[in-house]
Every structure is written in C-alpha cells, then in structure tokens.
Design an enzyme around this catalytic site. Structure first.
Site, PDB file in Angstrom:
ATOM      1  N   ASP A 128       6.912   6.568  -2.838  1.00  0.00           N
ATOM      2  CA  ASP A 128       6.533   6.593  -1.683  1.00  0.00           C
ATOM      3  C   ASP A 128       7.737   6.711  -0.849  1.00  0.00           C
ATOM      4  O   ASP A 128       7.627   7.413   0.384  1.00  0.00           O
ATOM      5  CB  ASP A 128       5.849   5.309  -1.053  1.00  0.00           C
ATOM      6  CG  ASP A 128       4.773   4.688  -2.339  1.00  0.00           C
ATOM      7  OD1 ASP A 128       4.054   5.615  -2.808  1.00  0.00           O
ATOM      8  OD2 ASP A 128       4.593   3.514  -2.486  1.00  0.00           O
TER       9      ASP A 128
ATOM     10  N   ASN B  87      -0.425  10.749  -6.341  1.00  0.00           N
ATOM     11  CA  ASN B  87      -0.763   9.268  -6.706  1.00  0.00           C
ATOM     12  C   ASN B  87      -1.945   9.033  -7.491  1.00  0.00           C
ATOM     13  O   ASN B  87      -2.941   8.598  -6.804  1.00  0.00           O
ATOM     14  CB  ASN B  87      -0.655   8.487  -5.307  1.00  0.00           C
ATOM     15  CG  ASN B  87       0.491   7.328  -5.466  1.00  0.00           C
ATOM     16  OD1 ASN B  87       0.930   7.299  -6.674  1.00  0.00           O
ATOM     17  ND2 ASN B  87       0.791   6.898  -4.393  1.00  0.00           N
ATOM     18  N   TYR B  88      -2.024   9.184  -8.816  1.00  0.00           N
ATOM     19  CA  TYR B  88      -3.334   9.438  -9.353  1.00  0.00           C
ATOM     20  C   TYR B  88      -3.508   7.946 -10.123  1.00  0.00           C
ATOM     21  O   TYR B  88      -2.497   7.653 -10.874  1.00  0.00           O
ATOM     22  CB  TYR B  88      -3.251  10.457 -10.371  1.00  0.00           C
ATOM     23  CG  TYR B  88      -4.611  10.395 -11.342  1.00  0.00           C
ATOM     24  CD1 TYR B  88      -5.818  10.117 -11.035  1.00  0.00           C
ATOM     25  CD2 TYR B  88      -4.364  10.616 -12.672  1.00  0.00           C
ATOM     26  CE1 TYR B  88      -7.024  10.115 -12.092  1.00  0.00           C
ATOM     27  CE2 TYR B  88      -5.188  10.421 -13.678  1.00  0.00           C
ATOM     28  CZ  TYR B  88      -6.430  10.386 -13.251  1.00  0.00           C
ATOM     29  OH  TYR B  88      -7.593  10.369 -14.290  1.00  0.00           O
TER      30      TYR B  88
ATOM     31  N   TYR C  50      -7.061  -6.247  -9.029  1.00  0.00           N
ATOM     32  CA  TYR C  50      -7.625  -5.887  -7.882  1.00  0.00           C
ATOM     33  C   TYR C  50      -8.847  -6.298  -7.383  1.00  0.00           C
ATOM     34  O   TYR C  50      -9.601  -6.715  -8.415  1.00  0.00           O
ATOM     35  CB  TYR C  50      -7.942  -4.122  -7.881  1.00  0.00           C
ATOM     36  CG  TYR C  50      -6.442  -3.677  -7.803  1.00  0.00           C
ATOM     37  CD1 TYR C  50      -5.681  -3.191  -6.768  1.00  0.00           C
ATOM     38  CD2 TYR C  50      -6.062  -3.248  -9.134  1.00  0.00           C
ATOM     39  CE1 TYR C  50      -4.442  -2.593  -6.724  1.00  0.00           C
ATOM     40  CE2 TYR C  50      -4.676  -2.621  -9.049  1.00  0.00           C
ATOM     41  CZ  TYR C  50      -3.930  -2.286  -8.213  1.00  0.00           C
ATOM     42  OH  TYR C  50      -2.785  -1.702  -8.108  1.00  0.00           O
TER      43      TYR C  50
ATOM     44  N   ALA D 288       9.228   3.323  -5.033  1.00  0.00           N
ATOM     45  CA  ALA D 288      10.390   4.644  -5.242  1.00  0.00           C
ATOM     46  C   ALA D 288       9.496   5.866  -4.814  1.00  0.00           C
ATOM     47  O   ALA D 288      10.256   6.510  -4.070  1.00  0.00           O
ATOM     48  CB  ALA D 288      10.672   4.500  -6.650  1.00  0.00           C
TER      49      ALA D 288
ATOM     50  N   SER E  39      16.084  14.954 -11.853  1.00  0.00           N
ATOM     51  CA  SER E  39      16.011  15.703 -10.563  1.00  0.00           C
ATOM     52  C   SER E  39      14.381  16.074 -10.202  1.00  0.00           C
ATOM     53  O   SER E  39      13.587  16.151 -10.875  1.00  0.00           O
ATOM     54  CB  SER E  39      16.789  17.106 -11.024  1.00  0.00           C
ATOM     55  OG  SER E  39      16.307  17.808 -11.901  1.00  0.00           O
TER      56      SER E  39
ATOM     57  N   GLY F  84       0.722  -1.058  -0.284  1.00  0.00           N
ATOM     58  CA  GLY F  84      -0.204  -0.134   0.202  1.00  0.00           C
ATOM     59  C   GLY F  84       0.816   1.260   0.120  1.00  0.00           C
ATOM     60  O   GLY F  84       1.806   1.309   0.580  1.00  0.00           O
TER      61      GLY F  84
ATOM     62  N   ARG G 271       9.941  13.583 -10.316  1.00  0.00           N
ATOM     63  CA  ARG G 271      10.239  13.369 -11.796  1.00  0.00           C
ATOM     64  C   ARG G 271      11.166  11.988 -12.025  1.00  0.00           C
ATOM     65  O   ARG G 271      11.719  11.916 -13.049  1.00  0.00           O
ATOM     66  CB  ARG G 271      10.790  14.338 -12.310  1.00  0.00           C
ATOM     67  CG  ARG G 271      10.260  15.932 -12.489  1.00  0.00           C
ATOM     68  CD  ARG G 271      10.635  16.764 -13.290  1.00  0.00           C
ATOM     69  NE  ARG G 271      11.786  17.209 -13.037  1.00  0.00           N
ATOM     70  CZ  ARG G 271      12.450  18.298 -13.533  1.00  0.00           C
ATOM     71  NH1 ARG G 271      12.101  18.889 -14.552  1.00  0.00           N
ATOM     72  NH2 ARG G 271      13.746  18.606 -13.174  1.00  0.00           N
TER      73      ARG G 271
ATOM     74  N   ARG H  15     -10.991  -5.168  -4.307  1.00  0.00           N
ATOM     75  CA  ARG H  15     -10.870  -4.320  -3.040  1.00  0.00           C
ATOM     76  C   ARG H  15     -12.264  -3.537  -3.117  1.00  0.00           C
ATOM     77  O   ARG H  15     -12.298  -2.773  -2.009  1.00  0.00           O
ATOM     78  CB  ARG H  15      -9.764  -3.384  -3.447  1.00  0.00           C
ATOM     79  CG  ARG H  15     -10.343  -2.063  -4.468  1.00  0.00           C
ATOM     80  CD  ARG H  15      -9.268  -1.427  -4.777  1.00  0.00           C
ATOM     81  NE  ARG H  15      -8.103  -0.668  -3.895  1.00  0.00           N
ATOM     82  CZ  ARG H  15      -7.256   0.069  -4.308  1.00  0.00           C
ATOM     83  NH1 ARG H  15      -6.838  -0.023  -5.693  1.00  0.00           N
ATOM     84  NH2 ARG H  15      -6.171   0.400  -3.262  1.00  0.00           N
TER      85      ARG H  15
END
Length: 309
Positions: A264, A168-169, A102, A262, A233, A28, A229, A104
């Site tokens: 998160d 986080n879309y 999924y 990465a 950078s 998660g 990104r 859920r």
C-alpha cells in the site's frame, strides 16, 4: 491548480494480540495508501479524499478524526445509523506467524453505493482527476454496487480523469476464482494505471512469465503497469516504452519489523511522484523508499516523523 484524487475502499477496526495484551487500531489497504499519499504531497498540489461508509458509533468518529489529522478529506464519507465498521482480529503464534479473523458481512462500507446519497457522491467523484481503488474495494461490494462503480469509473474517464487500480487479491472475499477473473477483467478495461502484486496475479490467473502478465494487462487497455515483487525489483511498463526495472531498497533482516502495508505504501510513494510530474523510474524509487521505511515499524501507519525525506 491543485489536482484531486479520491481513494475508495474500506477501513476496519483492528484488534491485535501480543502475548496477553490486545491492542486496538484501525486498518485498511486503501486507507493506508491515502494517508501515505497525503503525507508526501502538499494538498495544494494534490488533495486526497477518502470514500467509504461508516456508522454513527465512537469507533467511526475516531477514524474520521484520525484521517482529518492526516489531511485526508472526509467530506464524501457517509455515516449510516444502522451500520458499523467491519472488524478484524490478528492472532500471532510463537513463530510470529499471523492469522486474521474477520467480522465484516454487515460493514457499512459494503453499502456505500446503495444509499440515496450515493448518486450525488458519484456525481462529485466523476469530476475528480484521479480515482484509486483496490481489489478489496471491489470484493466487498454486491454485483449491483459493482456495476454502479464501473459506471462511475467510465464517467470519470470520459471527463478526462484517470483510474488507478491495485490488484490486492484476497480469495476469501470472493465467491469463486472465476467470478474474480471476470470482475478484474472489467476493472482493467477501465484502468489507466495498474499496480499488480505478482504473487496475487499468479494466485488469480495461474503462474505465467511476467512478460505475459504485462501483455495480458496491456491487452485490456491499461497504459501504465507497475509489477510489485516484494523485496525484489519492480517493473514498470508505460505504453510502448521499454520496461523499466527499479531495484528495491535492501534492508538487513533484523531491520524488517512488520511488512503490513508494504504494498500500500509503495503505491502511495509511486503516485506521490508520478501524479505530480515525475517519471516512472523516479516514482518507483520513491515507492521502494516509502515501503522500506514502513516495514521498519510495527503497524500499518508509522509515526509521521519516521517518514522518509
């Protein structure tokens, strides 16, 4: 005195296949962030509380035990007798490309604001120093639960707390792009620090120059904006200060094993420094270091001994 951050979201049972072998774990976005913050900041400085809902099943108990072993607080997590955690399955093809499936729709986490206990939990959360959530934390809720959540965020800010949002879309979790834009706009209007993955921004709002993304977010009232990104950078805009660009850690291709978590873990590294007195550039460096370490291991949560010093 120790400050408190509550991370709000959903953790699911993860099934992943590699050849004929199927492995079970837990995953998660917000849970990953909470573990990586707790690993990098002593609880005496910043204590981390995870907020979700689970069932009374063994999987839910294993999740709680794992989080407690990571110094993530579980005192505000509800257990629901008639619900289970959500589940997802990762299928990997011959080229290493992953497909996610999924289950859920009835997951306990969707209903955490719809119980009699939710009122008392929100009263406690309104006193926290920081509340952190992601676009997925919003996506899984019903419209009425979202309104309750926005009320909580506004109350926390009125009490002097800060709200942190990671965009986080995930389009498949939303009814429409238009609905998401409306909800995100509402969210940004009660956000102090925003982590924006640029690819997600482009997918939701249409591709625009990064300066426009920053301006649009500032216009909603966000004081601190971190543009993620990927391997490039990151950019940090704090108030009226000049935009700071911080280079990512460059890894040789063969060192990159799994990019799960990465973003998160970047957010966690950033917050571990920023919420304990560091400046934005230092915080971004820590974010990149954390993320570049995590992607050298398989799975969202790497072994504790692998964490950067």
């Amino acid at each position: 005195m120790s400050k408190k951050i509550a991370v709000i979201g959903e953790c699911m049972i993860e099934m992943s296949e590699k050849g004929a072998e199927v492995k079970r774990g837990f995953g998660g976005d917000t849970l990953n962030t909470s573990v990586y913050i707790a690993r990098q900041v002593p609880a005496t400085t910043l204590s981390v509380e995870y907020v979700t809902a689970l069932g009374n099943d063994n999987f839910s108990q294993q999740m709680l035990d794992a989080w407690q072993s990571e110094n993530v607080g579980t005192g505000l997590i509800q257990r629901m007798a008639n619900r289970l955690p959500g589940l997802y399955y990762i299928e990997t093809d011959d080229t290493g490309e992953r497909t996610f499936w999924y289950w859920r729709n009835e997951a306990a986490a969707k209903f955490w604001l719809e119980t009699p206990e939710a009122v008392a939990i929100c009263e406690k959360l309104a006193t926290f120093d920081y509340l952190y959530l992601s676009g997925i934390s919003l996506a899984i809720l019903s419209p009425s639960s979202r309104e309750k959540l926005f009320s909580l965020l506004r109350e926390c800010r009125a009490n002097g707390g800060q709200v942190i949002f990671d965009n986080n879309y995930r389009p498949r979790l939303w009814a429409s792009q238009q609905e998401t834009q409306q909800v995100y706009q509402q969210m940004l209007e009660c956000t102090d620090i925003a982590f924006l993955t640029l690819d997600d921004e482009d997918a939701l709002w249409g591709e625009k120059p990064v300066e426009d993304v920053i301006s649009r977010t500032q216009a909603a009232g966000v004081k601190e904006i971190v543009i993620k990104r990927g391997a490039e950078s990151c950019l940090v805009a704090v108030g009226d200060e000049p935009i700071v660009e911080v280079a990512a850690v460059k890894l040789p291709k063969e060192k990159v094993v799994d990019t799960t978590a990465a973003g998160d873990s970047f957010s966690a590294g950033y917050l571990a420094v920023r919420l304990t007195g560091g400046d934005a550039a230092e915080a971004a460096k820590r974010g990149h270091l954390t993320a570049s370490t995590v992607i050298q291991y398989r799975g969202a949560i790497i072994p504790r001994e692998a964490m950067p010093q």
